[in-house]
Design an enzyme around this catalytic site. Sequence first.
Site, PDB file in Angstrom:
ATOM      1  N   GLU A 169       0.800  -1.243   0.000  1.00 62.62           N
ATOM      2  CA  GLU A 169       0.000   0.000   0.000  1.00 62.62           C
ATOM      3  C   GLU A 169       0.823   1.279   0.000  1.00 62.62           C
ATOM      4  O   GLU A 169       0.600   2.164   0.829  1.00 62.62           O
ATOM      5  CB  GLU A 169      -0.967  -0.039   1.191  1.00 62.62           C
ATOM      6  N   GLU A 274      -6.083 -10.799  -1.363  1.00 65.21           N
ATOM      7  CA  GLU A 274      -6.884 -10.605  -0.134  1.00 65.21           C
ATOM      8  C   GLU A 274      -8.371 -10.566  -0.467  1.00 65.21           C
ATOM      9  O   GLU A 274      -9.115  -9.715   0.037  1.00 65.21           O
ATOM     10  CB  GLU A 274      -6.457  -9.295   0.562  1.00 65.21           C
TER      11      GLU A 274
END
Length: 383
Positions: A169, A274
């Site tokens: 991220e 995910e």
Amino acid sequence: MNRASLLPRRRLLQCAAGTAAALTLLKRQAFAAALERSGLGQAYKNAFRIGAAVSTQALSQPNSAELELVAREFTSITPENCMKWENIRTGDDWHWDIADKYVAFGQRNHMYIVCHNLIWHSQIPRSVFQDANGQPLARNALLAKMEQHINTLAGRYKGRIQAWDVVNEALDEGNGWRKSAWFNQIGADFMEHAFRFAHQADPNATLLYNDYNTHLPKKTAFFVPILRDYLKRGVPIHGIGMQCHHGMDYPDMRDFEASLKAYIDLGLEIHITELDFDVLPARSNTADVGAGGQRNSAELDPYKDGLPEKVAVALADRYEQLFTLLLKYRPHIKRVTTWGSYDGMSWKNDFPVRGRTNYPLLFDRQLQPKLAYQRLLALAKTL
Ligand code: GLA
């Protein structure tokens, strides 16, 4: 069947032909083989790996039902929390116990073992970025700390695991680099340094960049030229982790496919890292962990007493739609990992609103397969 798989059976027969012990052993072997052949992971073995994030709680218990489910149904694992900076070390004290159990579990079950993660702005103490006086560390000091962290952690599992989420991220939702402490104190090249350090520490591991909302056109447009430049200059990055925290009406699948193609065109492996589908009402579609902690209300938590059939069907449709698209690109897709294995342990029960009853995964709260699972199994039969 290859020669190697025949040998132990033949040797067993030679050693103890006709004895009850041999028969029991053979029965056990047949049972183990049957178990191996069951499960979603096995059904998709000619397409891509099917993975799940494994909780710290499961790894801490003897005879965990979660681990039993994961071993039966999945062929890849990711640690939900135990390798994150705030969990694996306190200052210079490393807490290896759960992470070691995680890797041993994956090895025992012949899984594609992903480690998560080396460099992230979240779940890391603020003190990492500060000197003894609480002042921001200078670029070189922080780089040295990064190198030491990566060397120690990736070095420990070198040769025993298959992939690392090296950087997590580092991009904002659509505004370029996230202004994290890593970025602010080192500069944008913190990312390529992380990849080089990881490659040094474990030269055979597949190295991934992992992020949410990677399908957003602005995010893709910003990132693709950076990746192209990395690849040209030999930065050791091998794949993109598309997290895929999806909902019932997002993302736009045309955007999703366009971004998938853009990353594939660069020659990168695609890892769906995910996956989950939020079935509850949402105010925004971000998976930015900073957006958590919103207040609960009856209207935001409509399925406390069970998932209505209509929603279960819609959820199955969403899973099937995504898998159908991924199968179209299957030579480039390494694995599809769900974030958790069953609804009861999903982070989506507490994000972005705390204490709700969500149904994002393929197994229900009793660890039983849901309609979405049956659909994926049926889809695999068409392969
Ligand atoms: C991000 C991280 C994961 C996890 C999820 C939420 O996607 O990459 O490690 O923390 O958020 O649980």
